[in-house]
Design a protein around this motif. Structure first.
Motif: not given
Length: 275
Positions: A215-226, A228-234
């Protein structure tokens, strides 16, 4: 020559008429026209005139109106318009529609071609009269209207004089040769109400739960940083999306996915260490 999309302003009805040749009973609204002009008591055929929304309907300034008519004999047709300000105008024949000879039992509609008849103010009642004759009629002020180069110019004469002159012209024609009819509509006050646009349907949204090992990876959704894992995106719109996971010392992960319904989608990826 007719010009596409050119508008001719419509003019609206006289509230009071002086010369009365026949009286029809009042009905419906209190301001409904009670007078009917130029009635032939013994016609040998019939003519009808009507507007596209029906007699007594309401049009607002800026709306278009269509006038239809038919006769039961081949004849010449003349259409007179009276607006709320008391202006008289010949609509047929006119500089745009010079051919006023019609065949029996065939409906004809104005405007013809690419023209429009557009309602204008002031508010009130507009009346339309049709005269149909098996002979051509020498209608008063018609030659002026045709030579003016304008569509349906206002007849610059007193209403009583215009009515008397029309009466004089049709009285010399045998009653079996001509007939008349009329209709009316109301002109509402204010501008034409715009169409009401319904509110847009609520947007359907989903969600995505992203986790990784470690865990702890940076998360990008459609090019936008949201985050770190784990993450719940609404509030993820339905459709195609892409998640990218980045962590120092590990290969980046690109994970395309499709949100096909408004639910939660789970993404779990094992990160590969860079050798």
């Amino acid at each position: 020559m007719k010009h596409p999309n050119r508008r001719c302003r419509r003019w609206l009805l006289a509230a009071a008429l002086v010369l009365v040749l026949a009286v029809i009973p009042a009905a419906g609204r209190a301001d409904e026209p009670k007078l009917k002009l130029f009635v032939n008591p013994t016609p040998a055929f019939s003519a009808q005139v009507w507007v596209d929304r029906g007699e007594g309907s309401t049009y607002f300034p800026g709306e278009n109106v269509r006038i239809s008519f038919r006769t039961t004999r081949d004849c010449y047709v003349y259409i007179l318009d009276i607006d709320p300000s008391g202006a008289y105008r010949w609509l047929l024949p006119s500089v745009w529609w010079k051919n006023n000879y019609v065949r029996a039992n065939q409906t004809r509609t104005l405007p013809e071609g690419s023209y429009e008849l557009t309602v204008a103010g002031p508010p009130g009642i507009e009346q339309i009269y049709i005269f149909a004759s098996t002979r051509q009629l020498d209608m008063p002020y018609l030659e002026y209207s045709l030579r003016s180069g304008q569509f349906a110019p206002r007849i610059e004469a007193n209403a009583e004089i215009i009515q008397k002159e029309i009466k004089a012209r049709i009285q010399i024609v045998p009653s079996t040769y001509w007939v008349s009819d009329s209709t009316y509509f109301y002109v509402g006050s204010g501008a034409w109400p715009p169409a009401v646009t319904p509110p847009p349907a609520p947007q359907l949204l989903g969600a995505v739960n992203v986790s990784s090992s470690p865990s702890g990876a940076r998360v990008f959704l459609d090019g936008q940083e949201r985050g770190y894992t784990p993450i719940f995106i609404r509030d993820v719109p339905l459709g195609e999306h892409e998640v990218v996971l980045i962590m120092r010392g590990y290969h980046a992960v690109v994970h395309p996915f499709n949100v096909s319904y408004p639910g939660t989608f789970y993404i779990t990826r094992n990160l590969q260490r860079i050798e």
